[in-house]
Design a protein around this motif. Structure first.
Motif, PDB file in Angstrom:
ATOM      1  N   ASN A   1       0.840  -1.195   0.000  1.00 55.05           N
ATOM      2  CA  ASN A   1       0.000   0.000   0.000  1.00 55.05           C
ATOM      3  C   ASN A   1       0.877   1.249   0.000  1.00 55.05           C
ATOM      4  O   ASN A   1       1.218   1.791   1.059  1.00 55.05           O
ATOM      5  N   LEU A   2       1.232   1.680  -1.211  1.00 53.60           N
ATOM      6  CA  LEU A   2       2.112   2.846  -1.345  1.00 53.60           C
ATOM      7  C   LEU A   2       1.418   4.090  -0.811  1.00 53.60           C
ATOM      8  O   LEU A   2       0.220   4.298  -1.056  1.00 53.60           O
ATOM      9  N   PHE A   3       2.184   4.921  -0.126  1.00 55.20           N
ATOM     10  CA  PHE A   3       1.749   6.223   0.394  1.00 55.20           C
ATOM     11  C   PHE A   3       0.717   6.104   1.531  1.00 55.20           C
ATOM     12  O   PHE A   3       0.222   7.117   2.017  1.00 55.20           O
ATOM     13  N   MET A   4       0.376   4.900   1.962  1.00 51.25           N
ATOM     14  CA  MET A   4      -0.663   4.714   2.984  1.00 51.25           C
ATOM     15  C   MET A   4      -0.033   4.832   4.365  1.00 51.25           C
ATOM     16  O   MET A   4       0.964   4.185   4.661  1.00 51.25           O
ATOM     17  N   ASP A   5      -0.652   5.651   5.209  1.00 50.83           N
ATOM     18  CA  ASP A   5      -0.106   5.954   6.535  1.00 50.83           C
ATOM     19  C   ASP A   5      -0.903   5.209   7.606  1.00 50.83           C
ATOM     20  O   ASP A   5      -1.978   5.654   8.014  1.00 50.83           O
ATOM     21  N   ILE A   6      -0.350   4.076   8.048  1.00 46.63           N
ATOM     22  CA  ILE A   6      -0.972   3.252   9.094  1.00 46.63           C
ATOM     23  C   ILE A   6      -0.020   3.245  10.282  1.00 46.63           C
ATOM     24  O   ILE A   6       0.839   2.366  10.420  1.00 46.63           O
TER      25      ILE A   6
ATOM     26  N   LEU B   1      -3.403   0.022  15.479  1.00 42.69           N
ATOM     27  CA  LEU B   1      -3.173   0.609  14.163  1.00 42.69           C
ATOM     28  C   LEU B   1      -4.066   1.827  13.962  1.00 42.69           C
ATOM     29  O   LEU B   1      -5.237   1.824  14.357  1.00 42.69           O
ATOM     30  N   GLY B   2      -3.516   2.867  13.345  1.00 43.12           N
ATOM     31  CA  GLY B   2      -4.304   4.034  12.978  1.00 43.12           C
ATOM     32  C   GLY B   2      -4.541   4.060  11.471  1.00 43.12           C
ATOM     33  O   GLY B   2      -3.866   3.357  10.717  1.00 43.12           O
TER      34      GLY B   2
END
Lengths: 201, 201
Positions: B139-144, B152-153
């Protein structure tokens, strides 16, 4: 609900065992000698293409691993196993693939080495299942510390003899447990030992 | 190696696109407007049952996500894509399943909603691939964000217009990119937008 053990299935060191659980059925995974990782897999017995999925569980619960009372979810986002008791240090992993022949080759093993993937394939084959996807397992008792920079460690399991987790099947489920044969890193402490699956009354 | 763009494939908001990359071929994934997650999948073009696997990559690299110069590994533990440049805030995810119809139903959507899983199935079907396993995506660019307790956020992507990552195929690869249609949590900022795949000379 009693905790009477109806049947006890020993999973010898480096081997796997499968058991069919009815919806509502409860079982306990016991670390018999301590410091032994158990790779747990769960498939819908009615449709083997549905199985406990780490990545769907993480999204559904917004956690790396379920808390007590929470359920592992399938790749169709349905509850399949609920974590109903944890009589262990509570350290488990759901980040690491099952060990397999390629893993041991890369670790320098020449020739055959038992693996959780082959254990899974063997015991489901014995149940008459022809072909399965290999899911990311639920690695019970496995201690994979996650650093703030995302680095992963491979630490010895913290369990002692008799530690266990108890789960409830939320659908008709094929449960597979592999006593992880890993002996080339410290996850199984001094070396692979046996586990047990206790079916509860 | 030059950075000349040989071909640019726009992936419209909520859609997916597939491209075959030769071994050694390089491509860039560009976030055209910013704050857009790209679900990236990679399959061996010679054997679709081999694909980039989050759980095998994590074990092989002992990290939640590759560092610059490291390769994503397949479910047979072979390098498939190397991360050769990251011109973005460098925040990516490899913990979350692709969104799918079940995910949107659970989020309260009635009727159809575009999803990364359906995008993957559609574009590989258009290439003539009959049946694929659905891997955990990159998941590119995904901020978890991962909390110290494993929580997890789901945070808005931090990318700006033009941010990109560059990858190199390490085998003959089918690359699939889905511009994630998620609009029921904040991961895509103000809403789904387009991405591009730039094939480099």
């Amino acid at each position: 609900m009693s905790d009477r053990v109806d049947q006890r299935i020993v999973v010898p060191a480096r081997e796997g065992r499968a058991v069919r659980m009815p919806a509502g059925g409860r079982f306990r995974v016991v670390d018999l000698e301590g410091q032994q990782v158990g790779d747990l897999f769960a498939f819908s017995a009615d449709d083997i293409t549905e199985y406990a999925s780490a990545e769907h569980t993480r999204v559904g619960l917004a956690r790396l691993f379920p808390s007590l009372g929470e359920a592992f979810l399938t790749n169709r986002r349905r509850p399949i196993l609920t974590l109903i008791a944890d009589d262990s240090p509570g350290v488990h992993d759901m980040l690491c693939a099952a060990c397999d022949p390629a893993r041991y080759r890369l670790l320098g093993v020449e020739g055959w080495h038992a693996s959780c993937q082959e254990n899974l394939q063997r015991v489901t084959g014995e149940l008459g299942v022809k072909r399965i996807e290999i899911p990311q397992p639920i690695n019970l008792f496995m201690d994979i510390p996650v650093g703030p920079d995302g680095a992963l460690g491979f630490a010895p399991a913290r369990t002692r003899s008799g530690d266990s987790v108890t789960l409830q099947a939320e659908m008709y489920t094929i449960v597979v447990l592999s006593a992880c044969p890993q002996d080339l890193n410290p996850i199984n402490g001094p070396g692979p030992t046996s586990l047990a699956i206790e079916l509860l009354d």
